[in-house]
Design a protein around this motif. Sequence first.
Motif, mmCIF file in Angstrom:
data_model
loop_
_atom_site.group_PDB
_atom_site.id
_atom_site.type_symbol
_atom_site.label_atom_id
_atom_site.label_comp_id
_atom_site.label_asym_id
_atom_site.label_seq_id
_atom_site.Cartn_x
_atom_site.Cartn_y
_atom_site.Cartn_z
ATOM 1 N N PHE A 175 -14.817 54.898 128.013
ATOM 2 C CA PHE A 175 -13.609 55.721 128.088
ATOM 3 C C PHE A 175 -12.463 55.075 127.315
ATOM 4 O O PHE A 175 -11.785 55.735 126.525
ATOM 5 C CB PHE A 175 -13.205 55.947 129.552
ATOM 6 N N PHE A 176 -12.251 53.783 127.532
ATOM 7 C CA PHE A 176 -11.158 53.107 126.835
ATOM 8 C C PHE A 176 -11.452 52.976 125.343
ATOM 9 O O PHE A 176 -10.522 52.962 124.526
ATOM 10 C CB PHE A 176 -10.863 51.749 127.465
ATOM 11 N N TRP A 177 -12.717 52.895 124.976
ATOM 12 C CA TRP A 177 -13.093 52.877 123.559
ATOM 13 C C TRP A 177 -12.698 54.208 122.903
ATOM 14 O O TRP A 177 -12.134 54.247 121.814
ATOM 15 C CB TRP A 177 -14.578 52.609 123.430
ATOM 16 N N LEU A 178 -13.022 55.312 123.594
ATOM 17 C CA LEU A 178 -12.638 56.636 123.080
ATOM 18 C C LEU A 178 -11.121 56.753 122.947
ATOM 19 O O LEU A 178 -10.605 57.231 121.928
ATOM 20 C CB LEU A 178 -13.154 57.734 124.015
ATOM 21 N N LEU A 179 -10.415 56.306 123.972
ATOM 22 C CA LEU A 179 -8.957 56.391 123.953
ATOM 23 C C LEU A 179 -8.366 55.526 122.843
ATOM 24 O O LEU A 179 -7.463 55.956 122.118
ATOM 25 C CB LEU A 179 -8.408 55.963 125.318
ATOM 26 N N ASP A 180 -8.896 54.332 122.664
ATOM 27 C CA ASP A 180 -8.406 53.447 121.618
ATOM 28 C C ASP A 180 -8.737 54.003 120.230
ATOM 29 O O ASP A 180 -7.945 53.875 119.299
ATOM 30 C CB ASP A 180 -8.987 52.047 121.792
ATOM 31 N N GLY A 181 -9.899 54.643 120.101
ATOM 32 C CA GLY A 181 -10.243 55.289 118.840
ATOM 33 C C GLY A 181 -9.277 56.412 118.509
ATOM 34 O O GLY A 181 -8.882 56.594 117.356
ATOM 35 N N TYR A 182 -8.863 57.160 119.532
ATOM 36 C CA TYR A 182 -7.884 58.231 119.327
ATOM 37 C C TYR A 182 -6.554 57.646 118.859
ATOM 38 O O TYR A 182 -5.923 58.173 117.932
ATOM 39 C CB TYR A 182 -7.698 59.029 120.614
ATOM 40 N N TYR A 183 -6.103 56.569 119.497
ATOM 41 C CA TYR A 183 -4.842 55.952 119.079
ATOM 42 C C TYR A 183 -4.926 55.411 117.655
ATOM 43 O O TYR A 183 -3.967 55.511 116.895
ATOM 44 C CB TYR A 183 -4.421 54.844 120.054
ATOM 45 N N SER A 197 -10.670 60.571 110.165
ATOM 46 C CA SER A 197 -11.510 61.261 111.141
ATOM 47 C C SER A 197 -11.681 60.407 112.391
ATOM 48 O O SER A 197 -11.610 59.181 112.353
ATOM 49 C CB SER A 197 -12.884 61.577 110.541
ATOM 50 N N PHE A 198 -11.914 61.091 113.505
ATOM 51 C CA PHE A 198 -12.069 60.372 114.774
ATOM 52 C C PHE A 198 -13.271 59.441 114.736
ATOM 53 O O PHE A 198 -13.204 58.308 115.212
ATOM 54 C CB PHE A 198 -12.184 61.356 115.942
ATOM 55 N N LEU A 199 -14.384 59.895 114.174
ATOM 56 C CA LEU A 199 -15.586 59.053 114.138
ATOM 57 C C LEU A 199 -15.377 57.796 113.299
ATOM 58 O O LEU A 199 -15.862 56.724 113.661
ATOM 59 C CB LEU A 199 -16.783 59.847 113.608
ATOM 60 N N ALA A 200 -14.647 57.907 112.200
ATOM 61 C CA ALA A 200 -14.365 56.726 111.382
ATOM 62 C C ALA A 200 -13.536 55.726 112.170
ATOM 63 O O ALA A 200 -13.724 54.510 112.044
ATOM 64 C CB ALA A 200 -13.641 57.124 110.099
ATOM 65 N N CYS A 201 -12.634 56.219 112.990
ATOM 66 C CA CYS A 201 -11.801 55.328 113.803
ATOM 67 C C CYS A 201 -12.580 54.774 114.988
ATOM 68 O O CYS A 201 -12.466 53.593 115.317
ATOM 69 C CB CYS A 201 -10.569 56.081 114.299
ATOM 70 N N PHE A 202 -13.381 55.623 115.617
ATOM 71 C CA PHE A 202 -14.170 55.196 116.774
ATOM 72 C C PHE A 202 -15.157 54.090 116.386
ATOM 73 O O PHE A 202 -15.358 53.137 117.131
ATOM 74 C CB PHE A 202 -14.916 56.402 117.353
ATOM 75 N N PHE A 203 -15.765 54.236 115.208
ATOM 76 C CA PHE A 203 -16.746 53.243 114.759
ATOM 77 C C PHE A 203 -16.163 52.250 113.757
ATOM 78 O O PHE A 203 -16.904 51.663 112.975
ATOM 79 C CB PHE A 203 -17.969 53.946 114.156
ATOM 80 N N SER A 204 -14.857 52.057 113.786
ATOM 81 C CA SER A 204 -14.264 51.056 112.902
ATOM 82 C C SER A 204 -14.756 49.675 113.313
ATOM 83 O O SER A 204 -15.147 49.448 114.465
ATOM 84 C CB SER A 204 -12.745 51.118 112.953
ATOM 85 N N ILE A 205 -14.745 48.758 112.395
ATOM 86 C CA ILE A 205 -15.281 47.411 112.630
ATOM 87 C C ILE A 205 -14.592 46.752 113.822
ATOM 88 O O ILE A 205 -15.245 46.135 114.654
ATOM 89 C CB ILE A 205 -15.137 46.585 111.328
ATOM 90 N N SER A 206 -13.264 46.876 113.911
ATOM 91 C CA SER A 206 -12.541 46.220 115.002
ATOM 92 C C SER A 206 -12.921 46.803 116.363
ATOM 93 O O SER A 206 -13.056 46.070 117.342
ATOM 94 C CB SER A 206 -11.035 46.321 114.785
ATOM 95 N N LYS A 207 -13.119 48.115 116.427
ATOM 96 C CA LYS A 207 -13.500 48.753 117.697
ATOM 97 C C LYS A 207 -14.943 48.399 118.061
ATOM 98 O O LYS A 207 -15.246 48.130 119.215
ATOM 99 C CB LYS A 207 -13.354 50.270 117.624
#
Length: 140
Positions: free
Chosen positions: A59-67, A106-116
């Motif tokens: 859940f927090f991963w999704l939220l952080d990806g959104y931010y 895109s959300f997926l690019a942010c969700f799967f970013s290296i830092s996340k």
Amino acid sequence: MSEEKRQHLEFIHNTINRLSDKSIQIKALTITLTAGLLAVYASTPKIFLIYITIPQVLFFWLLDGYYLQQERKFRGIYNDVSGVTSTRTVLSYEMPTQHYKEGKYSFLACFFSISKLLFFGSMIVILGFTIYALKSGCNL
């Protein structure tokens, strides 16, 4: 640079800073809640306490990806307003995030970013190994 443009850039920059601060707070909250649940598990060993940490981390991963997605959109607007890039014309005091959708926005690019992936992915992997070790009878 005009005063109007400078103020517009300042507004955008303040928004980017707030989004970045929220991302840091999400990571801190994730660590705190996960450590808390693991501490409760240590005092009353019920494996479901470890199981519920995984959806919480997701859940927090999704939220952080959104931010991160929102932060990248505002960085795109900042670059367009400042003239670093010229992909779009942005009117004074306009913040058209809806125009920044593809690619790195895109959300997926942010969700799967290296830092996340490194932060949240490693937490999930460690929790998974912990569950596996506990189920297979290892004494941790």
